[in-house]
Scaffold this motif. Structure first.
Motif, PDB file in Angstrom:
ATOM      1  N   ASP A  17      63.781 146.994  51.597  1.00 31.95           N
ATOM      2  CA  ASP A  17      62.657 147.861  51.243  1.00 31.95           C
ATOM      3  C   ASP A  17      61.477 147.070  50.690  1.00 31.95           C
ATOM      4  N   PHE A  18      61.700 145.790  50.417  1.00 31.26           N
ATOM      5  CA  PHE A  18      60.672 145.004  49.730  1.00 31.26           C
ATOM      6  C   PHE A  18      60.135 143.855  50.584  1.00 31.26           C
ATOM      7  N   TRP A  19      60.346 143.932  51.882  1.00 30.58           N
ATOM      8  CA  TRP A  19      59.764 142.883  52.713  1.00 30.58           C
ATOM      9  C   TRP A  19      58.708 143.445  53.659  1.00 30.58           C
ATOM     10  N   ASP A  20      57.840 142.542  54.087  1.00 34.43           N
ATOM     11  CA  ASP A  20      56.786 142.877  55.047  1.00 34.43           C
ATOM     12  C   ASP A  20      57.348 142.594  56.436  1.00 34.43           C
ATOM     13  N   GLU A  21      57.802 143.643  57.090  1.00 36.20           N
ATOM     14  CA  GLU A  21      58.483 143.474  58.371  1.00 36.20           C
ATOM     15  C   GLU A  21      57.572 142.846  59.420  1.00 36.20           C
ATOM     16  N   GLY A  22      56.299 143.195  59.371  1.00 33.27           N
ATOM     17  CA  GLY A  22      55.371 142.631  60.349  1.00 33.27           C
ATOM     18  C   GLY A  22      55.267 141.126  60.234  1.00 33.27           C
ATOM     19  N   GLY A  23      55.164 140.636  59.006  1.00 34.79           N
ATOM     20  CA  GLY A  23      55.074 139.195  58.804  1.00 34.79           C
ATOM     21  C   GLY A  23      56.340 138.474  59.219  1.00 34.79           C
ATOM     22  N   ILE A  24      57.486 139.074  58.918  1.00 36.69           N
ATOM     23  CA  ILE A  24      58.757 138.442  59.269  1.00 36.69           C
ATOM     24  C   ILE A  24      58.939 138.387  60.778  1.00 36.69           C
ATOM     25  N   ARG A  25      58.495 139.430  61.474  1.00 37.38           N
ATOM     26  CA  ARG A  25      58.643 139.454  62.934  1.00 37.38           C
ATOM     27  C   ARG A  25      57.863 138.321  63.603  1.00 37.38           C
ATOM     28  N   GLY A  69      58.308 144.108  43.165  1.00 39.16           N
ATOM     29  CA  GLY A  69      59.117 145.295  43.419  1.00 39.16           C
ATOM     30  C   GLY A  69      60.598 145.028  43.201  1.00 39.16           C
ATOM     31  N   ILE A  70      61.052 143.845  43.613  1.00 44.56           N
ATOM     32  CA  ILE A  70      62.458 143.477  43.409  1.00 44.56           C
ATOM     33  C   ILE A  70      62.771 143.388  41.921  1.00 44.56           C
ATOM     34  N   ASN A  71      61.852 142.817  41.145  1.00 44.15           N
ATOM     35  CA  ASN A  71      62.070 142.717  39.701  1.00 44.15           C
ATOM     36  C   ASN A  71      62.146 144.096  39.054  1.00 44.15           C
TER      37      ASN A  71
END
Length: 284
Positions: free
Chosen positions: A25-33, A262-264
């Motif tokens: 829920d806390f990652w930028d899927e577009g950037g990772i792709r 957000g993770i923190n």
């Protein structure tokens, strides 16, 4: 617990008992792709390296099993002498001690791990503070882990809670035992976790249950198997180390696209929930 590969864990009672924390829920899927090809390539290499590591670990166990058959196959090991040693230790540890509970429990953990940095043992942090330690010395295949298991079974039969520490290479074997109510440990002192006796410790050597072996052929077979065991362990650790480096590279593809704030916040919320649960349990 970490429920990601390779130790996937499915919740048994989601919502009622188990809670799922999804860091996705806390990652930028577009950037990772954008790093898709690199991520797939690194994951493939990690899988390849771990496959080789597990192959060498399996081979290491096979060669260690060969070492452990040496004293029985040569006829040097005396089961009678071993039984007497086990009985003497049982009497020394438990005679005059009162039963603690009618529902004893055994907790099962590891004191040693096979890591990218080699074999790492935290045995001293587990047993160093105890009042007494029984240290079992002797070569592989002379019954040390059998002795530890017998003492564990006796402790449970007599109503003592115990913590058993298993072998990282062969989890079916119990290497060390802590009997909490007696503040003592039974330690299998063996490579890679030889344990130096302290004042007041008792040392039992299972080599006292073994007759001298004079056959040069048998001795050569044992030494060859032990050498191959060590070589396989070295290769396994090397592959695990290379896999760790690839995993570090994999993390670099994710870090720029993670919302760590957000993770923190999730961490703080989860910690608050855990502390509240503990407080409620105290009140009950």
């Amino acid at each position: 617990m970490d429920g990601t590969s390779p130790h996937l864990v499915d919740p048994k009672n989601p919502g009622a008992v188990d809670e799922i924390l999804n860091l996705g829920d806390f990652w930028d899927e577009g950037g990772i792709r954008e790093k898709r090809d690199e991520i797939l390539a690194v994951n493939k290499e990690i899988s390849r390296l771990f496959k080789h590591a597990y192959t060498y670990l399996a081979a290491a166990k096979a060669f260690l099993d060969e070492v452990e058959t040496f004293y029985t196959e040569s006829g040097a090991f005396s089961p009678g002498a071993f039984d007497r040693m086990a009985l003497e230790l049982t009497r020394e540890i438990f005679t005059g001690k009162s039963r603690q509970t009618d529902a004893p429990k055994a907790r099962h953990l590891f004191a040693t791990a096979i890591t990218p940095d080699g074999l790492v043992s935290h045995l001293e942090t587990i047993v160093g503070h105890l009042e007494k330690r029984y240290i079992i010395e002797g070569d592989d295949g002379t019954g040390k882990t059998v002795l530890v298991r017998r003492l564990m079974e006796t402790a449970l039969t007599r109503g003592y809670n115990v913590t058993a520490f298993h072998c990282a290479l062969n989890p079916k074997e119990i290497e060390h035992l802590v009997i909490h109510d007696l503040s003592l440990a039974i330690i299998n002192s063996v490579e890679p976790h030889f344990y130096q006796p302290q004042a007041g410790d008792v040392v039992a050597n299972t080599m006292d249950c073994v007759a001298p072996v004079t056959s040069a052929e048998y001795l050569a077979e044992r030494d060859t198997a032990r050498g191959l065991y060590r070589q396989c362990m070295e290769q396994a650790v090397a592959f695990i180390g290379r896999a760790k480096k690839q995993h570090d590279l994999l993390e670099q593809y994710y870090v720029p696209y993670m919302d760590f704030d957000g993770i923190n916040q999730m961490r703080d919320k989860t910690l608050h929930s855990i502390l509240a649960l503990l407080e409620n349990n105290k009140e009950k």
